[in-house]
Design a protein around this motif. Structure first.
Motif, mmCIF file in Angstrom:
data_model
loop_
_atom_site.group_PDB
_atom_site.id
_atom_site.type_symbol
_atom_site.label_atom_id
_atom_site.label_comp_id
_atom_site.label_asym_id
_atom_site.label_seq_id
_atom_site.Cartn_x
_atom_site.Cartn_y
_atom_site.Cartn_z
ATOM 1 N N CYS A 226 32.735 35.348 36.321
ATOM 2 C CA CYS A 226 33.323 34.106 36.360
ATOM 3 C C CYS A 226 34.495 34.021 37.838
ATOM 4 O O CYS A 226 34.439 35.307 37.943
ATOM 5 N N THR A 227 34.554 33.098 38.623
ATOM 6 C CA THR A 227 35.599 33.107 39.722
ATOM 7 C C THR A 227 36.855 32.819 39.237
ATOM 8 O O THR A 227 37.090 31.847 38.439
ATOM 9 N N ALA B 78 31.508 26.922 28.272
ATOM 10 C CA ALA B 78 32.218 25.370 29.075
ATOM 11 C C ALA B 78 33.529 25.771 28.752
ATOM 12 O O ALA B 78 33.405 24.782 27.246
ATOM 13 N N CYS C 262 30.711 32.173 31.295
ATOM 14 C CA CYS C 262 30.621 32.799 32.560
ATOM 15 C C CYS C 262 31.787 34.321 31.250
ATOM 16 O O CYS C 262 32.161 33.445 30.697
ATOM 17 N N SER D 120 36.077 37.947 42.258
ATOM 18 C CA SER D 120 36.982 36.489 43.459
ATOM 19 C C SER D 120 37.519 36.582 44.293
ATOM 20 O O SER D 120 38.824 37.113 43.940
ATOM 21 N N ASN E 57 37.901 27.450 31.363
ATOM 22 C CA ASN E 57 36.284 27.726 31.936
ATOM 23 C C ASN E 57 36.387 26.576 32.440
ATOM 24 O O ASN E 57 36.478 25.696 31.304
ATOM 25 N N THR E 58 36.534 25.625 33.674
ATOM 26 C CA THR E 58 35.918 24.108 33.667
ATOM 27 C C THR E 58 34.686 24.217 34.544
ATOM 28 O O THR E 58 34.427 23.366 35.106
ATOM 29 N N SER E 59 34.104 25.232 34.817
ATOM 30 C CA SER E 59 33.008 25.779 35.503
ATOM 31 C C SER E 59 31.102 24.782 35.114
ATOM 32 O O SER E 59 30.257 24.152 36.014
ATOM 33 N N LYS F 74 37.539 30.044 41.243
ATOM 34 C CA LYS F 74 37.202 28.767 41.296
ATOM 35 C C LYS F 74 36.376 28.676 39.617
ATOM 36 O O LYS F 74 36.430 26.803 39.449
ATOM 37 N N ASP F 75 36.071 29.336 38.972
ATOM 38 C CA ASP F 75 35.345 28.594 37.927
ATOM 39 C C ASP F 75 36.494 27.962 36.505
ATOM 40 O O ASP F 75 35.947 27.627 35.650
ATOM 41 N N VAL F 76 38.135 28.870 36.871
ATOM 42 C CA VAL F 76 38.614 28.785 36.061
ATOM 43 C C VAL F 76 40.236 27.600 36.594
ATOM 44 O O VAL F 76 40.269 28.022 37.293
ATOM 45 N N HIS G 78 29.661 25.797 32.458
ATOM 46 C CA HIS G 78 28.397 26.577 32.408
ATOM 47 C C HIS G 78 29.441 27.891 32.044
ATOM 48 O O HIS G 78 30.405 28.439 32.274
#
Length: 235
Positions: free
Chosen positions: A100-101, A166, A132, A198, A126-128, A103-105, A130
């Motif tokens: 996860c980065t 996700a 992570c 990240s 997790n808002t990506s 930006k993914d959360v 997918h």
């Protein structure tokens, strides 16, 4: 006259004997020739038979060797398939979930328990879109004048990697101070949080209208976990 007759008889007998011996000798030579002829005749057959036997034996040996040669690649291929299949599965399992980065959360903060508000809980959802993997602990910087990250508590580290589907959340408990507002604490309205691995940092709003009071001598953070756990997250 008697002497001449006797000599004639002797010569006749001798000639007869010589002819007889010659006939015997011829007969013996004929037999020998026939025997030799038979051997000459039988020898090619024997040689042909022996050659056939050798050819058959060679064919059998060749067939056996060919069969073995054919079986070895098949077995080897199966083994390679099994190994490569296994290596492929292992690689797929280990590499299918990216880290996860930031930006993914989406990261938010909430107070834990009531006054004197010594702890907050960070939630990273997790808002990506997918799955992570959340690495380590949140890298938190509360104060502009204090550039070091808040230290992590080792006992809160989970035994297994934290993989977020996700929409799923991860949590981290953060200690702010021993409680209250005094000369050792500083007010914080917003602070930065970076997900390990990240480079980007997210700005997180502190809970409460007046924010939170932090003490750099007392603060600490737990690792990201799928849920808060009694004992491991008790610090």
């Amino acid at each position: 006259m008697s002497t001449i007759r006797n000599r004639t008889v002797f010569l006749a007998v001798t000639a007869t004997a010589v002819l007889g011996l010659a006939a015997i000798a011829c007969g013996s030579e004929g037999s020998g020739a026939r025997a030799s002829g038979q051997e000459a005749t039988s020898s090619p057959l024997a040689a042909s038979s022996a050659a056939s036997t050798r050819d058959a034996g060679s064919a059998e040996d060749s067939g056996t060797a060919g069969g073995s040669a054919g079986a070895t690649p098949t077995g080897s291929g199966s083994g390679q398939d099994a190994v490569s299949g296994s290596g492929s599965d292992t690689g797929s399992a280990s590499g299918s979930t990216p880290a996860c980065t930031t930006k993914d959360v989406a990261i938010s903060a909430a107070r834990k328990d009531g006054p004197p508000y010594t702890h907050i809980v960070l939630t990273a959802r997790n808002t990506s879109g997918h799955s992570c993997r959340m690495n380590g602990f949140p890298e938190i910087q509360f104060l502009e004048g204090h550039r070091e990250n808040v230290p992590a508590v080792a006992k809160s580290k989970p035994a297994a990697p934290v993989v977020l589907a996700a929409g799923a959340p991860a949590y981290a408990l953060v200690r702010l101070s021993d409680g209250g507002k005094d000369e050792d604490t500083e007010p914080v309205i917003a602070f930065s949080v970076t997900v390990q691995g990240s480079g980007a940092a997210a700005t997180v709003r502190a809970p409460g209208a007046e924010g939170v009071a932090v003490d750099s001598a007392k603060w600490a953070t737990g690792y990201w976990t799928p849920e808060l756990r009694n004992g491991a997250d008790d610090f």
